[in-house]
Scaffold this active site. Sequence first.
Site, PDB file in Angstrom:
ATOM      1  CD  GLU A 292      -2.550   1.432   3.219  1.00  0.00           C
ATOM      2  OE1 GLU A 292      -3.770   1.893   2.674  1.00  0.00           O
ATOM      3  OE2 GLU A 292      -1.915   0.907   3.410  1.00  0.00           O
ATOM      4  CE  LYS A 347      -7.731   1.357   3.405  1.00  0.00           C
ATOM      5  NZ  LYS A 347      -6.590   2.148   4.409  1.00  0.00           N
ATOM      6  CB  CYS A 399      -3.714  -1.303   5.221  1.00  0.00           C
ATOM      7  SG  CYS A 399      -3.636  -0.851   6.746  1.00  0.00           S
TER       8      CYS A 399
END
Length: 538
Positions: A292, A347, A399
């Site tokens: 990420e 995301k 994440c």
Amino acid sequence: MAVTVADPEPGTPHHPARPRRFPRAWLLRLAAALVSGFAYYLSFAPRPLWWLAPLAFAGLALVLRGRRRFWGAFGHGFAFGLAFFLPLLTWLLDFLGPDFGPWPWLGLSLALALYYGLAGGLITLVARLPLGPLWGALVFVALETPRAWFPFGGFPWGRVAFSQPEGAFLPLASIGGAPLVGVAVVGTGFGLAALAARLRETRKLTRPAVVAAAGTVLPLVAGLALWPTIGTGPQDGELTVATVQGNAPDIGLALQGERDVLRRNTIAESERLLQDVRTGKVPRPGLVLWPESATTVTGPDPQVDGLVAGFGVPALVGALYELPDGHLQNSVIVWDPRTGPGQRYAKQQLVPFGEYVPARKVAELVTPFLDAETVDMVPGDGANQTMAVAGTRVGTFVCYEAAFDYPGRDAVRDGAELLVVPTNNAWYGRSEMSVQQLAMSRLRAVEHGRAVVVSAVSGVSAIVAPDGTVTSSTGLFTADSLVGRVPLRTQTTLSDRLGAWTEYGLLALAIAGVAGGLVLRFRTRRASAGTAAGEAAD
């Protein structure tokens, strides 16, 4: 609690007994709640003590046993939650650093402990129903649903199921996901407490004791019986995957200004890996994965183009992607060795106070890192969560999204044969945060029947088999790479087919149990009032 004394002899001075302000039983219950909450924390990674979780809930159940008053039980549940969340979330101190002090850590721990307090209070309503331990477990786990919504868009860290990346309960994730695993763990603990209490009261195996014993053993037996059904073999071939961990300085929130360092380190480790591939030290991968926010993409990037072309295979590049209006999206980009960047997933579940700031006007008053120029990231809409790359379909969640049920489920339902989790845990120092998050990915592997590849900026990166086994991993704050073959699987688990219905079904049962408990309490009180009135009339 007042102390009753016999009538004094005639002529004896009467001195009424003073009530004890802190009865010993109350203190013992409070101490037991705190010890049980801390034991629950100890069941989480990096300790492989999954069996401590049901024992911790047995301790909580014994503390709550016989409690009839909502607020008393609320206090004990709150104490249990506080003793759990305070040590679990100490990584917030590493993230924010000394400028913030302990207040965000304390505030979040207190807010989350309130959910456990509410669970303790509501359990008093269902405890007298038939199969009381089961109803209690349903109530406790049901409150994890609103915790995934509030505060600040939800914070499901520390869910019961995340204490079970291995052990007897894990296979249940393939049937009902994290909610079913949670009910099994809590139900086992509550059943164990009921069994111990029954045997202590009667000292023989009565019918209620047998029911309690069954409630204790059945979840364990069900989980163990499901282990042979957890498939790990390839169903559509295999893929060799390489994940690059470039490393980062251990400076917490100050890492925000060191994005060039992340890019340089990731490129340097990728070049070392490419050299190892060319010399035959490691197999040539079919897919390269970057973590990420490893780079920032604002336009053409010849350096990344050349590096991916050197591997000669596609890469999934974790990047901050600049939109035309200047805002950023935390993205994963398919980077083709010939055509460059292509499909992109953004995301969806952003980190509050990390990627966006809720209640900004209030936060600016107490946060030294905010000003008018600080811009929130833009969440994605779920598009391209499953992307065609390296001859297969790869599902991505980034994440923090590992803590939520829907990203992995949506990816698998869209045909993902492999799951990847780019992450950046460098913010959190050498705390337990990285291994806590890895435990979530291990649960997701079993829940969805897929191999999971975790690619972290500074660790822990890992390759996880579909049964939750970690086949290889890296250390914290080291530059390293992993190369391994993973099975590509197409079979859909029952958990994915049922989807959110499992969670909402358990939630509905919990609500029905609380309603039934309220009705039972009302009828009991009315019957008691009627009996008292009849005795007074006599």
